[in-house]
Write a protein that holds these residues in place. Structure first.
Motif, PDB file in Angstrom:
ATOM      1  N   VAL A 144       3.781 -37.054   3.560  1.00 52.50           N
ATOM      2  CA  VAL A 144       5.122 -37.210   3.796  1.00 52.50           C
ATOM      3  C   VAL A 144       5.153 -37.826   5.370  1.00 52.50           C
ATOM      4  O   VAL A 144       5.709 -38.811   5.718  1.00 52.50           O
ATOM      5  CB  VAL A 144       6.230 -36.279   3.588  1.00 52.50           C
ATOM      6  N   VAL A 145       4.382 -36.911   6.272  1.00 46.95           N
ATOM      7  CA  VAL A 145       4.368 -37.486   7.484  1.00 46.95           C
ATOM      8  C   VAL A 145       3.671 -38.888   7.849  1.00 46.95           C
ATOM      9  O   VAL A 145       4.163 -39.547   8.639  1.00 46.95           O
ATOM     10  CB  VAL A 145       3.359 -36.496   8.348  1.00 46.95           C
ATOM     11  N   LEU A 146       2.383 -39.065   7.107  1.00 52.92           N
ATOM     12  CA  LEU A 146       1.849 -40.296   7.151  1.00 52.92           C
ATOM     13  C   LEU A 146       2.541 -41.562   6.697  1.00 52.92           C
ATOM     14  O   LEU A 146       2.442 -42.519   7.294  1.00 52.92           O
ATOM     15  CB  LEU A 146       0.375 -39.932   6.528  1.00 52.92           C
ATOM     16  N   ALA A 147       3.264 -41.177   5.517  1.00 50.39           N
ATOM     17  CA  ALA A 147       4.147 -42.076   4.794  1.00 50.39           C
ATOM     18  C   ALA A 147       5.234 -42.760   5.886  1.00 50.39           C
ATOM     19  O   ALA A 147       5.719 -43.663   5.908  1.00 50.39           O
ATOM     20  CB  ALA A 147       4.448 -41.879   3.561  1.00 50.39           C
ATOM     21  N   ARG A 203       4.469 -41.267  11.133  1.00 53.10           N
ATOM     22  CA  ARG A 203       4.524 -40.277  12.191  1.00 53.10           C
ATOM     23  C   ARG A 203       2.990 -39.693  12.389  1.00 53.10           C
ATOM     24  O   ARG A 203       2.107 -39.695  11.526  1.00 53.10           O
ATOM     25  CB  ARG A 203       5.412 -39.114  11.906  1.00 53.10           C
ATOM     26  N   ASP A 204       2.728 -39.152  13.692  1.00 55.99           N
ATOM     27  CA  ASP A 204       1.624 -38.357  13.840  1.00 55.99           C
ATOM     28  C   ASP A 204       1.539 -37.029  13.056  1.00 55.99           C
ATOM     29  O   ASP A 204       2.625 -36.495  13.000  1.00 55.99           O
ATOM     30  CB  ASP A 204       1.343 -38.021  15.494  1.00 55.99           C
ATOM     31  N   VAL A 205       0.488 -36.493  12.669  1.00 52.44           N
ATOM     32  CA  VAL A 205       0.558 -35.428  12.082  1.00 52.44           C
ATOM     33  C   VAL A 205       0.298 -34.230  13.220  1.00 52.44           C
ATOM     34  O   VAL A 205      -0.577 -34.150  13.917  1.00 52.44           O
ATOM     35  CB  VAL A 205      -0.854 -35.302  11.023  1.00 52.44           C
ATOM     36  N   THR A 206       1.309 -33.726  13.498  1.00 55.74           N
ATOM     37  CA  THR A 206       1.684 -32.544  14.423  1.00 55.74           C
ATOM     38  C   THR A 206       2.597 -31.421  13.810  1.00 55.74           C
ATOM     39  O   THR A 206       3.023 -31.586  13.023  1.00 55.74           O
ATOM     40  CB  THR A 206       2.588 -33.063  15.691  1.00 55.74           C
ATOM     41  N   ASN A 211       6.101 -32.429  13.312  1.00 58.50           N
ATOM     42  CA  ASN A 211       6.299 -33.266  12.142  1.00 58.50           C
ATOM     43  C   ASN A 211       6.049 -32.651  10.953  1.00 58.50           C
ATOM     44  O   ASN A 211       6.586 -33.155   9.712  1.00 58.50           O
ATOM     45  CB  ASN A 211       5.522 -34.609  12.330  1.00 58.50           C
ATOM     46  N   LEU A 212       4.829 -31.737  10.542  1.00 53.20           N
ATOM     47  CA  LEU A 212       4.727 -31.171   9.475  1.00 53.20           C
ATOM     48  C   LEU A 212       5.735 -30.171   9.032  1.00 53.20           C
ATOM     49  O   LEU A 212       6.139 -30.099   8.026  1.00 53.20           O
ATOM     50  CB  LEU A 212       3.296 -30.257   9.638  1.00 53.20           C
ATOM     51  N   GLU A 213       6.488 -29.605   9.947  1.00 58.18           N
ATOM     52  CA  GLU A 213       7.824 -28.741   9.692  1.00 58.18           C
ATOM     53  C   GLU A 213       8.706 -29.592   9.266  1.00 58.18           C
ATOM     54  O   GLU A 213       9.540 -29.091   8.216  1.00 58.18           O
ATOM     55  CB  GLU A 213       8.211 -28.052  10.836  1.00 58.18           C
ATOM     56  N   TRP A 214       8.978 -30.782   9.859  1.00 54.35           N
ATOM     57  CA  TRP A 214       9.975 -31.712   9.309  1.00 54.35           C
ATOM     58  C   TRP A 214       9.664 -31.972   7.866  1.00 54.35           C
ATOM     59  O   TRP A 214      10.611 -32.137   6.915  1.00 54.35           O
ATOM     60  CB  TRP A 214       9.889 -32.996  10.254  1.00 54.35           C
ATOM     61  N   ALA A 215       8.599 -32.509   7.620  1.00 59.34           N
ATOM     62  CA  ALA A 215       8.065 -32.832   6.155  1.00 59.34           C
ATOM     63  C   ALA A 215       8.208 -31.700   5.206  1.00 59.34           C
ATOM     64  O   ALA A 215       8.791 -31.775   4.203  1.00 59.34           O
ATOM     65  CB  ALA A 215       6.649 -33.425   6.137  1.00 59.34           C
ATOM     66  N   LYS A 216       7.854 -30.556   5.619  1.00 61.69           N
ATOM     67  CA  LYS A 216       8.279 -29.230   4.757  1.00 61.69           C
ATOM     68  C   LYS A 216       9.515 -29.108   4.182  1.00 61.69           C
ATOM     69  O   LYS A 216       9.921 -28.717   3.030  1.00 61.69           O
ATOM     70  CB  LYS A 216       7.617 -28.151   5.245  1.00 61.69           C
TER      71      LYS A 216
END
Length: 65
Positions: free
Chosen positions: A32-35, A38-41, A44-49
């Motif tokens: 989701v982050v890459l789509a 965004r950078d994988v941080t 951003n991972l929390e946002w995607a979760k």
């Protein structure tokens, strides 16, 4: 030398029902982050979760054309 011309009537859009963005595998927060471009941080991972928790696999489908 001639170039091939498309058949008449083939200049149509593919129906949405035939378009697929996933391979049938589980959607990960990294996907989701890459789509989203965004950078994988960690942030951003929390946002995607959270996005996956609320939208399910559609979270990825909504980001991709």
């Amino acid at each position: 030398m001639s170039t091939a011309q498309p058949d008449e009537g083939t200049d149509r859009a593919t129906p949405d029902a035939l378009l697929h963005t996933r391979t049938g595998t589980e959607v990960t927060p990294e996907d989701v982050v890459l789509a989203a471009g965004r950078d994988v941080t960690p942030k951003n991972l929390e946002w995607a979760k959270r996005k996956i928790e609320t939208e399910g696999v559609a979270a990825l489908d909504k980001l991709l054309p």
